[in-house]
Write a protein that holds these residues in place. Structure first.
Motif, PDB file in Angstrom:
ATOM      1  N   UNK A   1       0.828  -1.213   0.000  1.00 37.20           N
ATOM      2  CA  UNK A   1       0.000   0.000   0.000  1.00 37.20           C
ATOM      3  C   UNK A   1       0.858   1.257   0.000  1.00 37.20           C
ATOM      4  N   UNK A   2       1.939   1.252   0.778  1.00 34.27           N
ATOM      5  CA  UNK A   2       2.800   2.431   0.852  1.00 34.27           C
ATOM      6  C   UNK A   2       3.492   2.694  -0.481  1.00 34.27           C
ATOM      7  N   UNK A   3       4.036   1.656  -1.082  1.00 37.02           N
ATOM      8  CA  UNK A   3       4.771   1.837  -2.341  1.00 37.02           C
ATOM      9  C   UNK A   3       3.826   2.234  -3.473  1.00 37.02           C
ATOM     10  N   UNK A   4       2.762   1.463  -3.658  1.00 34.99           N
ATOM     11  CA  UNK A   4       1.839   1.748  -4.762  1.00 34.99           C
ATOM     12  C   UNK A   4       1.104   3.065  -4.519  1.00 34.99           C
ATOM     13  N   UNK A   5       0.697   3.305  -3.275  1.00 38.26           N
ATOM     14  CA  UNK A   5       0.026   4.555  -2.970  1.00 38.26           C
ATOM     15  C   UNK A   5       0.903   5.761  -3.247  1.00 38.26           C
ATOM     16  N   UNK A   6       2.184   5.670  -2.880  1.00 38.22           N
ATOM     17  CA  UNK A   6       3.111   6.772  -3.136  1.00 38.22           C
ATOM     18  C   UNK A   6       3.328   6.972  -4.633  1.00 38.22           C
ATOM     19  N   UNK A   7       3.497   5.881  -5.377  1.00 37.64           N
ATOM     20  CA  UNK A   7       3.703   5.991  -6.824  1.00 37.64           C
ATOM     21  C   UNK A   7       2.484   6.600  -7.517  1.00 37.64           C
ATOM     22  N   UNK A   8       1.288   6.203  -7.082  1.00 31.39           N
ATOM     23  CA  UNK A   8       0.069   6.780  -7.659  1.00 31.39           C
ATOM     24  C   UNK A   8      -0.025   8.271  -7.334  1.00 31.39           C
ATOM     25  N   UNK A   9       0.347   8.628  -6.105  1.00 34.20           N
ATOM     26  CA  UNK A   9       0.320  10.041  -5.718  1.00 34.20           C
ATOM     27  C   UNK A   9       1.309  10.853  -6.552  1.00 34.20           C
ATOM     28  N   UNK A  10       2.493  10.305  -6.790  1.00 31.20           N
ATOM     29  CA  UNK A  10       3.491  10.988  -7.618  1.00 31.20           C
ATOM     30  C   UNK A  10       2.972  11.148  -9.037  1.00 31.20           C
ATOM     31  N   UNK A  11       2.314  10.104  -9.543  1.00 28.09           N
ATOM     32  CA  UNK A  11       1.763  10.163 -10.894  1.00 28.09           C
ATOM     33  C   UNK A  11       0.739  11.283 -11.016  1.00 28.09           C
ATOM     34  N   UNK A  12      -0.182  11.354 -10.086  1.00 26.15           N
ATOM     35  CA  UNK A  12      -1.227  12.371 -10.146  1.00 26.15           C
ATOM     36  C   UNK A  12      -0.652  13.761  -9.873  1.00 26.15           C
ATOM     37  N   UNK A  13       0.431  13.821  -9.116  1.00 29.97           N
ATOM     38  CA  UNK A  13       1.034  15.107  -8.789  1.00 29.97           C
ATOM     39  C   UNK A  13       1.684  15.774 -10.000  1.00 29.97           C
ATOM     40  N   UNK A  14       1.777  15.056 -11.103  1.00 30.51           N
ATOM     41  CA  UNK A  14       2.370  15.625 -12.310  1.00 30.51           C
ATOM     42  C   UNK A  14       1.393  16.511 -13.076  1.00 30.51           C
ATOM     43  N   UNK A  15       0.231  16.812 -12.459  1.00 26.34           N
ATOM     44  CA  UNK A  15      -0.791  17.661 -13.081  1.00 26.34           C
ATOM     45  C   UNK A  15      -1.246  17.075 -14.424  1.00 26.34           C
ATOM     46  N   UNK A  16      -1.517  15.764 -14.404  1.00 31.77           N
ATOM     47  CA  UNK A  16      -1.927  15.088 -15.626  1.00 31.77           C
ATOM     48  C   UNK A  16      -3.353  15.471 -16.002  1.00 31.77           C
ATOM     49  N   UNK A  17      -3.688  15.302 -17.271  1.00 33.32           N
ATOM     50  CA  UNK A  17      -5.035  15.594 -17.732  1.00 33.32           C
ATOM     51  C   UNK A  17      -5.999  14.538 -17.182  1.00 33.32           C
ATOM     52  N   UNK A  18      -7.158  14.954 -16.775  1.00 28.92           N
ATOM     53  CA  UNK A  18      -8.128  14.032 -16.200  1.00 28.92           C
ATOM     54  C   UNK A  18      -7.756  13.589 -14.801  1.00 28.92           C
ATOM     55  N   UNK A  19      -7.096  14.473 -14.072  1.00 35.33           N
ATOM     56  CA  UNK A  19      -6.634  14.119 -12.727  1.00 35.33           C
ATOM     57  C   UNK A  19      -7.776  13.680 -11.821  1.00 35.33           C
ATOM     58  N   UNK A  20      -8.889  14.386 -11.870  1.00 36.40           N
ATOM     59  CA  UNK A  20     -10.037  14.045 -11.016  1.00 36.40           C
ATOM     60  C   UNK A  20     -10.563  12.653 -11.331  1.00 36.40           C
ATOM     61  N   UNK A  21     -10.578  12.308 -12.616  1.00 37.42           N
ATOM     62  CA  UNK A  21     -11.046  10.984 -13.018  1.00 37.42           C
ATOM     63  C   UNK A  21     -10.135   9.893 -12.476  1.00 37.42           C
ATOM     64  N   UNK A  22      -8.827  10.078 -12.624  1.00 35.41           N
ATOM     65  CA  UNK A  22      -7.878   9.076 -12.144  1.00 35.41           C
ATOM     66  C   UNK A  22      -7.920   8.958 -10.621  1.00 35.41           C
ATOM     67  N   UNK A  23      -8.069  10.099  -9.935  1.00 31.94           N
ATOM     68  CA  UNK A  23      -8.179  10.066  -8.480  1.00 31.94           C
ATOM     69  C   UNK A  23      -9.374   9.228  -8.056  1.00 31.94           C
ATOM     70  N   UNK A  24     -10.487   9.416  -8.765  1.00 30.04           N
ATOM     71  CA  UNK A  24     -11.699   8.669  -8.440  1.00 30.04           C
ATOM     72  C   UNK A  24     -11.527   7.178  -8.709  1.00 30.04           C
TER      73      UNK A  24
END
Length: 256
Positions: free
Chosen positions: A80-103
């Motif tokens: 959970x820590x590793x994957x959660x951190x990697x997902x957070x880093x991914x979304x932190x890149x201000x990607x398009x559709x951020x709200x969708x991916x977060x959901x």
């Protein structure tokens, strides 16, 4: 005196303190006392010392249950820590559709462990799950027999749990990342520090409070895991995925 300086706060916390001492500490003491008797479903006062513990520790099923909870706790927490951190880093890149991916990433956490167990039971089922789909696509060599493999079944449980819990850790980590001062990023950029090094060696240590919070919340769920295993493997094959919580429930209600 410092004690009387916070008297209002102490009075406000008094009901919670009393309830905690009565319910949690009191029940632990009560359970320990009656574990020294030969009580079954109905408590009795016939003390037998540590005979019950001696009988418990001689059972192979209990040894497997303790071993499983350590495996589950380690893999679940680290995953959970590793994957959660990697997902957070991914979304932190201000990607398009951020709200969708977060959901999407957080959605599994909204499910109960029972639903998660059933979903992964279908996915890992050799008859109509992922293995069957791979065979239909021509990959006849593909095997995914984790649910019926005594050595791998507990790791199938861990995968299902990480799938559900990683999104929650992602939210905590993302909140921490969004709180990092922009000047720090500018300094790292000026120094020419690689992005991955910035996250790993500078930003991650700054997220220590989020990491500690995530570990505490995850650990609270590890020791009482029951419904996920009940829905996914029912403790099987055999008792290969039994945990202490499942062992207690089974013996308390089925063999009392």
């Amino acid at each position: 005196m410092p004690l009387f300086r916070n008297i209002a706060s102490i009075i406000a916390l008094l009901p919670m303190i009393i309830i905690s001492l009565t319910v949690f500490v009191g029940c632990i003491i009560y359970s320990f006392i009656y574990s020294l008797t030969n009580s079954k479903l109905i408590p009795v006062t016939n003390f037998v010392g540590f005979d019950q513990y001696e009988r418990l520790f001689k059972q192979r099923k209990w040894d497997v249950a303790v071993e499983n909870i350590f495996i589950y706790g380690f893999v679940f927490t680290i995953g959970c820590l590793i994957i959660g951190f990697l997902l957070a880093v991914l979304i932190d890149q201000k990607i398009r559709g951020e709200s969708l991916f977060r959901t999407i990433f957080l959605y599994p956490y909204a499910m109960s462990f029972v639903v998660t167990g059933l979903v992964w039971k279908w996915v890992l089922n050799p008859t109509f799950g992922l293995e069957n789909s791979m065979h239909m696509w021509g990959f006849s060599w593909f095997e995914l027999d984790w649910l019926v493999n005594r050595d791998l079944a507990i790791y199938a449980v861990c995968i299902a749990a990480v799938w559900q819990g990683a999104g929650f850790v992602m939210v905590l980590m993302l909140a921490g990342l969004r709180g990092i001062d922009e000047d720090i990023w500018k300094s790292l950029s000026i120094e020419g520090v690689a992005k991955w090094k910035s996250y790993l060696f500078v930003i991650l240590p700054m997220l220590r409070p989020m990491v500690v919070t995530a570990i505490v919340l995850i650990a609270a769920g590890v020791v009482k895991v029951y419904d996920l295993i009940l829905a996914l493997t029912s403790g099987g094959p055999g008792y290969a995925t039994t945990t202490p919580a499942m062992y207690v429930m089974e013996n308390f209600f089925s063999r009392a």
